[in-house]
Design a protein around this motif. Structure first.
Motif, PDB file in Angstrom:
ATOM      1  N   LYS A   1       0.804  -1.223   0.000  1.00  0.00           N
ATOM      2  CA  LYS A   1       0.000   0.000   0.000  1.00  0.00           C
ATOM      3  C   LYS A   1       0.843   1.282   0.000  1.00  0.00           C
ATOM      4  O   LYS A   1       0.279   2.386   0.025  1.00  0.00           O
ATOM      5  CB  LYS A   1      -0.976   0.032   1.187  1.00  0.00           C
ATOM      6  N   GLU A   2       2.155   1.153  -0.043  1.00  0.00           N
ATOM      7  CA  GLU A   2       2.991   2.348  -0.098  1.00  0.00           C
ATOM      8  C   GLU A   2       2.883   2.971  -1.496  1.00  0.00           C
ATOM      9  O   GLU A   2       2.793   2.272  -2.500  1.00  0.00           O
ATOM     10  CB  GLU A   2       4.449   2.005   0.204  1.00  0.00           C
ATOM     11  N   LYS A   3       2.915   4.342  -1.507  1.00  0.00           N
ATOM     12  CA  LYS A   3       2.750   5.071  -2.762  1.00  0.00           C
ATOM     13  C   LYS A   3       4.041   5.800  -3.131  1.00  0.00           C
ATOM     14  O   LYS A   3       4.856   6.125  -2.272  1.00  0.00           O
ATOM     15  CB  LYS A   3       1.614   6.096  -2.645  1.00  0.00           C
ATOM     16  N   THR A   4       4.170   6.086  -4.414  1.00  0.00           N
ATOM     17  CA  THR A   4       5.260   6.910  -4.925  1.00  0.00           C
ATOM     18  C   THR A   4       4.776   7.622  -6.173  1.00  0.00           C
ATOM     19  O   THR A   4       3.837   7.165  -6.846  1.00  0.00           O
ATOM     20  CB  THR A   4       6.514   6.061  -5.231  1.00  0.00           C
ATOM     21  N   GLU A   5       5.386   8.780  -6.466  1.00  0.00           N
ATOM     22  CA  GLU A   5       5.008   9.547  -7.658  1.00  0.00           C
ATOM     23  C   GLU A   5       6.132   9.495  -8.676  1.00  0.00           C
ATOM     24  O   GLU A   5       7.312   9.563  -8.326  1.00  0.00           O
ATOM     25  CB  GLU A   5       4.714  11.007  -7.289  1.00  0.00           C
ATOM     26  N   ARG A   6       5.747   9.384  -9.949  1.00  0.00           N
ATOM     27  CA  ARG A   6       6.716   9.389 -11.043  1.00  0.00           C
ATOM     28  C   ARG A   6       6.009   9.820 -12.320  1.00  0.00           C
ATOM     29  O   ARG A   6       4.894   9.361 -12.624  1.00  0.00           O
ATOM     30  CB  ARG A   6       7.345   8.004 -11.254  1.00  0.00           C
ATOM     31  N   ASP A   7       6.613  10.733 -13.046  1.00  0.00           N
ATOM     32  CA  ASP A   7       6.101  11.160 -14.356  1.00  0.00           C
ATOM     33  C   ASP A   7       4.622  11.531 -14.297  1.00  0.00           C
ATOM     34  O   ASP A   7       3.807  11.108 -15.136  1.00  0.00           O
ATOM     35  CB  ASP A   7       6.307  10.052 -15.394  1.00  0.00           C
ATOM     36  N   CYS A   8       4.274  12.326 -13.259  1.00  0.00           N
ATOM     37  CA  CYS A   8       2.885  12.796 -13.088  1.00  0.00           C
ATOM     38  C   CYS A   8       1.904  11.652 -12.859  1.00  0.00           C
ATOM     39  O   CYS A   8       0.695  11.787 -13.123  1.00  0.00           O
ATOM     40  CB  CYS A   8       2.445  13.642 -14.279  1.00  0.00           C
TER      41      CYS A   8
ATOM     42  N   THR B   1       1.290  25.031 -15.118  1.00  0.00           N
ATOM     43  CA  THR B   1       1.390  23.683 -14.548  1.00  0.00           C
ATOM     44  C   THR B   1       2.386  23.688 -13.397  1.00  0.00           C
ATOM     45  O   THR B   1       3.546  24.099 -13.564  1.00  0.00           O
ATOM     46  CB  THR B   1       1.843  22.677 -15.608  1.00  0.00           C
ATOM     47  N   VAL B   2       1.929  23.237 -12.226  1.00  0.00           N
ATOM     48  CA  VAL B   2       2.775  23.134 -11.029  1.00  0.00           C
ATOM     49  C   VAL B   2       2.608  21.728 -10.461  1.00  0.00           C
ATOM     50  O   VAL B   2       1.481  21.320 -10.152  1.00  0.00           O
ATOM     51  CB  VAL B   2       2.398  24.197  -9.970  1.00  0.00           C
ATOM     52  N   ASP B   3       3.705  21.007 -10.330  1.00  0.00           N
ATOM     53  CA  ASP B   3       3.663  19.623  -9.810  1.00  0.00           C
ATOM     54  C   ASP B   3       2.629  18.791 -10.559  1.00  0.00           C
ATOM     55  O   ASP B   3       1.807  18.085  -9.958  1.00  0.00           O
ATOM     56  CB  ASP B   3       3.362  19.606  -8.300  1.00  0.00           C
ATOM     57  N   CYS B   4       2.657  18.873 -11.882  1.00  0.00           N
ATOM     58  CA  CYS B   4       1.831  18.067 -12.780  1.00  0.00           C
ATOM     59  C   CYS B   4       0.384  18.535 -12.892  1.00  0.00           C
ATOM     60  O   CYS B   4      -0.388  17.964 -13.685  1.00  0.00           O
ATOM     61  CB  CYS B   4       1.844  16.587 -12.374  1.00  0.00           C
ATOM     62  N   CYS B   5      -0.017  19.542 -12.121  1.00  0.00           N
ATOM     63  CA  CYS B   5      -1.423  19.966 -12.143  1.00  0.00           C
ATOM     64  C   CYS B   5      -1.551  21.414 -12.604  1.00  0.00           C
ATOM     65  O   CYS B   5      -0.668  22.252 -12.360  1.00  0.00           O
ATOM     66  CB  CYS B   5      -2.027  19.830 -10.750  1.00  0.00           C
ATOM     67  N   PRO B   6      -2.670  21.740 -13.284  1.00  0.00           N
ATOM     68  CA  PRO B   6      -2.906  23.130 -13.685  1.00  0.00           C
ATOM     69  C   PRO B   6      -3.255  23.984 -12.466  1.00  0.00           C
ATOM     70  O   PRO B   6      -4.009  23.572 -11.587  1.00  0.00           O
ATOM     71  CB  PRO B   6      -4.093  23.018 -14.659  1.00  0.00           C
TER      72      PRO B   6
END
Length: 245
Positions: free
Chosen positions: A162-169, A196-201
């Motif tokens: 259940k651990e999460k990580t972020e990559r390429d938005c 766009t900041v941290d993958c979000c508009p």
């Protein structure tokens, strides 16, 4: 000795023997001869072959009173891991990584704890321990085998269940040995020219014609020299100016 009677006197003298030119002559009567050989106190017939009594790994021959010895001729071995016998390499057992194993013996591979080896007629065969089939895409290892219930191995790192990580938005979550990735959730915006900041508009500044402008900044319209634009929190506004002739 040989003796002769001369004028009433018995004269005895040592019998004259011919010179020998061999290294290991035998004694026949009073003289040494090169017909056979004497070696370490034992006589051998001419052309007789035998193992050296002082070194069983040498073969010797008697040749005209000379003993000629050479290393025992060993048969060519056909196994890959022969062991050294008394004189020659043998395929009866196995020599592997500096240790001797009996024929038919099974033993662990000292270079790979996940493999076991077997000695068969001088040949060592090593195979990896069997593992159960798995259905996950990013398993962890439990000892020698991959498992799906210990987390995920993803891009060179270990992740807990259940651990999460972020990559390429994308946001990736470890689930039962599978790393599942989905686009990052972004809240909706009400502006027409977000940056766009941290993958979000985001509506803090403006992105217009592939250029970024600060909130409140005024700039000329590249498509209309008679107009200028203003970046405001919600949108870029276009202002027209009348040109008097």
């Amino acid at each position: 000795m040989e003796c002769e009677c001369r004028r009433g006197n018995m004269e005895c003298f040592k019998r004259r023997c011919p010179d020998t030119v061999c290294r290991n002559p035998v004694t026949r009567g009073c003289c040494q001869e090169c017909d056979d050989c004497l070696y370490n106190g034992k006589e051998y017939s001419n052309r007789q072959t035998f193992l050296d009594p002082t070194d069983r790994c040498k073969a010797c021959s008697c040749v005209d009173g000379n003993i000629i010895c050479s290393p025992k001729q060993c048969p060519r071995v056909t196994c890959l891991n022969p062991m050294q016998g008394e004189c020659c390499q043998e395929c009866s057992n196995c020599l592997f990584q500096g240790a001797v194993y009996d024929n038919g013996q099974e033993f662990p591979d000292s270079a790979d704890t996940c493999s076991s080896c077997y000695c068969k007629s001088g040949n060592v065969e090593c195979t990896r321990k069997p593992c159960a089939n798995i259905a996950c895409s990013h398993p962890m290892r439990d000892g020698c085998c991959p498992v799906c219930d210990r987390g995920c191995r993803f891009e060179g790192r270990d992740y807990r269940e259940k651990e999460k990580t972020e990559r390429d938005c994308q946001v990736c979550t470890c689930t039962d040995g599978n790393m599942r990735c989905f686009p990052k959730y972004c809240p909706p915006v009400k502006c027409s020219n977000p940056v766009t900041v941290d993958c979000c508009p985001v509506c803090g500044d403006c992105m217009f014609e592939d250029r970024k402008f600060r909130n409140g900044q005024t700039f000329p319209d590249v498509k209309d020299p008679c107009s200028e634009c203003v970046c405001r929190v919600r949108a870029c506004w276009k202002v027209n100016y009348d040109v008097q002739k």
